[in-house]
Design an enzyme around this catalytic site. Structure first.
Site, PDB file in Angstrom:
ATOM      1  N   SER A 145      85.150  72.940  16.408  1.00 31.52           N
ATOM      2  CA  SER A 145      86.422  73.644  16.387  1.00 31.52           C
ATOM      3  C   SER A 145      86.347  74.928  17.212  1.00 31.52           C
ATOM      4  O   SER A 145      86.072  74.880  18.396  1.00 31.52           O
ATOM      5  CB  SER A 145      86.842  73.915  14.939  1.00 31.52           C
ATOM      6  OG  SER A 145      88.157  74.393  14.867  1.00 31.52           O
ATOM      7  N   ASP A 304      92.668  75.964  20.324  1.00 40.37           N
ATOM      8  CA  ASP A 304      91.210  76.063  20.275  1.00 40.37           C
ATOM      9  C   ASP A 304      90.587  74.806  20.901  1.00 40.37           C
ATOM     10  O   ASP A 304      91.304  73.890  21.320  1.00 40.37           O
ATOM     11  CB  ASP A 304      90.732  76.316  18.846  1.00 40.37           C
ATOM     12  CG  ASP A 304      91.007  75.161  17.909  1.00 40.37           C
ATOM     13  OD1 ASP A 304      91.833  74.299  18.252  1.00 40.37           O
ATOM     14  OD2 ASP A 304      90.409  75.111  16.813  1.00 40.37           O
ATOM     15  N   ASP A 306      89.247  72.010  20.019  1.00 39.84           N
ATOM     16  CA  ASP A 306      89.647  70.661  19.612  1.00 39.84           C
ATOM     17  C   ASP A 306      91.147  70.566  19.354  1.00 39.84           C
ATOM     18  O   ASP A 306      91.639  69.552  18.856  1.00 39.84           O
ATOM     19  CB  ASP A 306      88.853  70.176  18.399  1.00 39.84           C
ATOM     20  CG  ASP A 306      89.155  70.947  17.123  1.00 39.84           C
ATOM     21  OD1 ASP A 306      89.438  72.156  17.223  1.00 39.84           O
ATOM     22  OD2 ASP A 306      89.102  70.351  16.043  1.00 39.84           O
ATOM     23  N   ASP A 308      93.361  71.722  17.332  1.00 39.06           N
ATOM     24  CA  ASP A 308      94.044  71.601  16.046  1.00 39.06           C
ATOM     25  C   ASP A 308      94.653  72.928  15.609  1.00 39.06           C
ATOM     26  O   ASP A 308      95.490  72.958  14.704  1.00 39.06           O
ATOM     27  CB  ASP A 308      93.126  71.030  14.961  1.00 39.06           C
ATOM     28  CG  ASP A 308      91.895  71.878  14.674  1.00 39.06           C
ATOM     29  OD1 ASP A 308      91.656  72.865  15.406  1.00 39.06           O
ATOM     30  OD2 ASP A 308      91.160  71.545  13.732  1.00 39.06           O
TER      31      ASP A 308
END
Length: 580
Positions: A145, A304, A306, A308
């Site tokens: 993340s 960010d 990834d 999400d």
């Protein structure tokens, strides 16, 4: 097996490749060896996250193999049907993400399990969508993340598209722990996996239906098509997985005035332009601000690595940019969705929003105003997804929106995790609606909300406490706070104290205790009389202990003063505990 025995195994046994053995042989600090081998990298309810490197307490292909073997055995428990439904795997731009994803795929294939592997990096929320879309039994996304570049991770999803629930996580963990040996887990060869039809590469055939569902969340698609070009946006994927899908989603709706930050457009595992690829941190917007000033952009958006999470900065009348907090974004989206659906006549009688106990109480007040139910869950978006599924299966609520203060947002019923692509689209439409229809910007909308419901301000502090000693210090802080009954902070009375580890709350005004219905979690929450709270918890994904502050006052100046004082009071108490 002792620390030295583990170290000796990893440095001498030929099962481990020469690169791994050499890395470990070059370590001269005994404490470093201890930290790498004193435990196994913890598999929690979301999966793994740790520093990349050799050792049992690090992220590497051998840890990935062992965890994947545990997951594979749980998949095989579902028989041929479960193995045929298979597992979807996605990954982000971090170091070794493609390699770890392929390693997991080939271990699953060795167990006879069908694997769907993305052809390139993809956002975490698309992995959630794909598990549901393909009716797979499980999913994996290799990501850490928004953590620093030295980290990587491994998140596990189940067939509902949400992060693996605690019961299933415990089953996977039991299989992992039952296998004492690190040796003998051999992945199938890539060629054999493809030849046997156990490995299928996926890509655009998933992107299209995902983006189609995102587009259907628009409340005013005609406005978007006709006026979307009037909203100027600067977007940065922060070297991560959001670049293609965020821009496509916005473009397909009509938002054509999107400028991408070129220096941060392409994947870069070193994250060379940001010290920390987290859209919560103002420094991540430094380049975006320069682009924004050049084109006079209305919005700066950042996802960010990834994709999400979504961070947002707004252009002020003076021409500079102010970053919104996660709670402010959540409130703007909540207010927009509920108010416009009510105006359009599409807000159902059993409409429900879901938020975490760490998120602002202002959302509860907004929801009540629109006669919408609020469900508060533990910190972590997996709990929002679980509650959404519980509502669907029980038929007692219609999910409208979910958010957490750490920049995670979700609308719709086709993803079961926070989604930066969905959030980008809805936020852009909301900004366009207020600009074109009401002639106001988000600052004016927030001010209207504050004047109606009260000025809520929030902030966070965190202490980075790494390694074994760090864990011990976090435990000391939590134990000390748990044992001390705090009735006031900076002169403001505490109305309720909730201990989610003991699952007991206490009303200090009445002296009565009450049970907490949420699952057990190491969280302490102090609720102020009149609104607002302080909450403390060790992070589940980072070596940190986090402090959440949310205050309410009648004026902005009053809220700012209250927030400053309560932060000082709490952190002084923490420093006293650490000094003992």
């Amino acid at each position: 097996m002792s620390i030295q025995d583990r170290y000796r195994l990893w440095t001498e046994d030929p099962y481990f490749d020469e690169e791994t053995r050499q890395e470990l042989r070059e370590i001269t600090d005994p404490q470093e060896i201890e930290d790498r081998f004193y435990t196994d990298l913890e598999f929690g309810t979301g999966g793994l996250r740790g520093i990349i490197g050799a050792g049992t307490n690090r992220m590497n292909k051998y840890v990935v193999r062992k965890v994947t073997q545990g997951l594979a055995e749980c998949v095989c428990d579902h028989g041929q049907e479960g193995m045929r439904r298979g597992v979807v795997i996605a990954y982000d731009s971090r170091r070794y993400s493609p390699e770890f994803a392929l390693e997991a795929a080939l271990v699953l294939a060795k167990n006879g399990i069908k694997v769907y592997l993305f052809d390139a990096l993809r956002p975490t929320p698309e992995l959630s969508f794909t598990v549901r879309h393909l009716r797979a039994l499980a999913g994996i996304v290799v990501t850490a993340s928004h953590n620093p570049k030295i980290y990587n991770g491994y998140k596990v999803y189940w067939d509902d598209g949400g992060q693996v629930p605690p019961v299933k996580a415990d089953q996977i963990l039991a299989r992992i722990e039952a296998r004492e040996s690190w040796l003998g887990i051999e992945p199938l060869s890539l060629e054999e996996a493809k030849r046997c039809g156990l490995l299928q590469i996926i890509g655009e055939e998933i992107d299209k239906p995902y983006l189609a569902r995102v587009g259907k969340l628009a409340l005013y698609p005609d406005l978007d098509k006709q006026k979307g070009k009037e909203l100027s946006i600067v977007y940065t994927p922060l070297h991560g997985a959001g670049n293609i899908l965020v821009r496509r989603a916005l473009s397909e709706l009509g938002f054509s005035s999107v400028n991408v930050v070129l220096e941060q457009e392409h994947p870069d595992p070193e994250f060379t332009t940001v010290p920390y690829p987290n859209p919560e941190i103002p420094a991540t917007f430094e380049l975006a601000r320069k682009y924004g000033n050049a084109v006079k952009a209305d919005l700066l958006l950042a996802t960010d690595p990834d994709a999400d999470r979504l961070g947002v900065a707004l252009r002020t009348p003076q021409g500079d940019y102010i970053q919104l907090t996660g709670n402010q974004i959540g409130i703007l989206l909540t207010y927009y969705i509920l108010s416009q659906k009510k105006a359009l006549g599409t807000l159902p009688d059993n409409a429900t929003i879901i938020k975490t106990v760490a998120s602002t109480d202002l959302a509860d007040e907004v929801a009540r105003y629109f006669n919408v139910q609020v469900e508060n869950v533990l910190t972590g978006f997996k709990f929002i997804a679980e509650k959404e599924m519980e509502m669907e299966e029980g038929g007692w609520g219609t999910f409208e929106f979910g958010f957490e203060e750490s920049y995670g947002y979700l609308a719709g019923d086709f993803v079961r995790d926070k989604d930066g692509i969905i959030a980008s689209v809805i936020l852009a439409e909301a900004a366009l609606y207020y600009q074109q229809i009401e002639g106001r910007n988000f600052f004016a909308v927030l001010e209207r909300i504050y004047q109606q419901f009260g000025y809520y301000l929030d902030d966070q502090e965190s202490l980075a406490l790494e390694g074994k000693l760090g864990k011990e210090e976090m435990a000391l802080i939590m134990d000390s706070l748990r044992q001390e009954e705090i009735h006031e902070l900076c002169g403001i009375s505490i109305e309720r104290f909730d201990d989610y580890e003991l699952r007991i709350g206490k009303n200090f005004e009445t002296g009565q205790t009450y049970p907490l219905k949420l699952p057990r979690s190491n969280v302490l929450r102090y609720s102020f009389e009149g609104g607002g709270f302080v909450m403390v918890r060790p992070s589940g994904t980072e070596p940190k202990i986090k402090f959440y502050f949310s205050v309410k006052a009648d004026t902005l100046a009053g809220a700012e003063d209250f927030l400053r004082k309560v932060k000082e009071d709490v952190m002084q108490r923490i420093n006293q505990i650490r000094a003992v």
